[in-house]
Scaffold this active site. Structure first.
Site, PDB file in Angstrom:
ATOM      1  CB  CYS A 186      38.788  16.211 -18.995  1.00 16.88           C
ATOM      2  SG  CYS A 186      38.472  14.921 -20.213  1.00 16.88           S
TER       3      CYS A 186
ATOM      4  CG  HIS B 208      39.566  13.571 -15.073  1.00 14.49           C
ATOM      5  ND1 HIS B 208      38.383  14.281 -14.992  1.00 14.49           N
ATOM      6  CD2 HIS B 208      39.670  13.155 -16.358  1.00 14.49           C
ATOM      7  CE1 HIS B 208      37.784  14.282 -16.172  1.00 14.49           C
ATOM      8  NE2 HIS B 208      38.559  13.607 -17.027  1.00 14.49           N
TER       9      HIS B 208
ATOM     10  CD  GLU C 262      38.398  15.608 -11.717  1.00 16.86           C
ATOM     11  OE1 GLU C 262      37.648  15.238 -12.636  1.00 16.86           O
ATOM     12  OE2 GLU C 262      39.550  16.059 -11.910  1.00 16.86           O
TER      13      GLU C 262
END
Length: 224
Positions: A85, A194, A196
């Site tokens: 991002c 994302h 994560e």
């Protein structure tokens, strides 16, 4: 392996990225934007957030952080670097990746579960996936529309540098539905979604993002 996660002023997802690195089986090393060395890490993650408040342009100030001098040099030597991002924006501003990220087509911040197709497994960050594999990964951005001139887009397509593509409705207007790209060598990857936030069953979208932190091909080289 040691994977450095850089914190810039305004980073929001650095701790999440560190946790994802550990869940991927590696040691997470916290790096600060003012660091002048990478502390012996084997790979680097530039996390999401709003570095320096997104002043000027997203990532435009971060590219001048001392740590980015080290990251650019290390990337040139082949060190794996993943920008997520805002990290993707920083990679483009640093000219480690081509193109740019601009305001979403609908001019609104997005937060949703996004379907992706993994287009290339020829990077350390995507080697744990199968080519063509479909995954669901969290997406949240306000300036996530990837743009580049037609020549650059054709080159990215032709050289296999598109690593992930949006499936279904294009969420932010990215040209050719591009969600992530790599450099020619394949060691530098920028990804707008994302991963994560998609590493545990307990919360988020499941574990489809964990493969990005496995660093499968690099691990094979290091531990062979």
């Amino acid at each position: 392996m040691k994977v450095g996660v850089v914190t810039f002023p305004g980073s929001l997802d650095d701790v999440d990225a560190q946790r994802a690195v550990r869940l991927g089986g590696h040691e997470a090393v916290a790096l600060w934007h003012g660091d002048h060395d990478l502390r012996g890490v084997d790979a680097v993650v530039l996390p999401g957030g709003f570095s320096y408040g997104d002043y000027l342009r997203c990532g435009a100030i971060s590219r001048f952080s001392p740590v980015m001098t080290e990251v650019v040099e290390a990337a040139g030597r082949g060190m794996p670097v993943l920008g997520i991002c805002n990290g993707f924006q920083i990679l483009c501003e640093s000219h480690l990746l081509p193109g740019a990220l601009i305001r979403n087509q609908r001019q609104k911040f997005l937060c949703l579960d996004q379907r992706l197709r993994i287009e290339s497994t020829r990077t350390p960050w995507t080697a744990a996936y199968a080519e063509g594999q479909e995954v669901v990964i969290a997406l949240k951005n306000g300036e996530g529309s990837f743009v580049a001139d037609e020549e650059t887009l054709d080159r990215l397509e032709g050289e296999g540098q598109v690593v992930a593509r949006y499936l279904g409705e294009n969420p932010n207007g990215s040209l050719r539905d591009i969600a992530g790209i790599s450099n020619e060598r394949g060691n530098v990857v920028g990804l707008m979604p994302h991963p994560e936030h998609s590493v545990e069953e307990l919360c988020g979208t499941g574990t489809d993002g964990l493969g990005f932190f496995a660093l499968a091909s690099l691990a094979a080289e290091v531990f062979a």
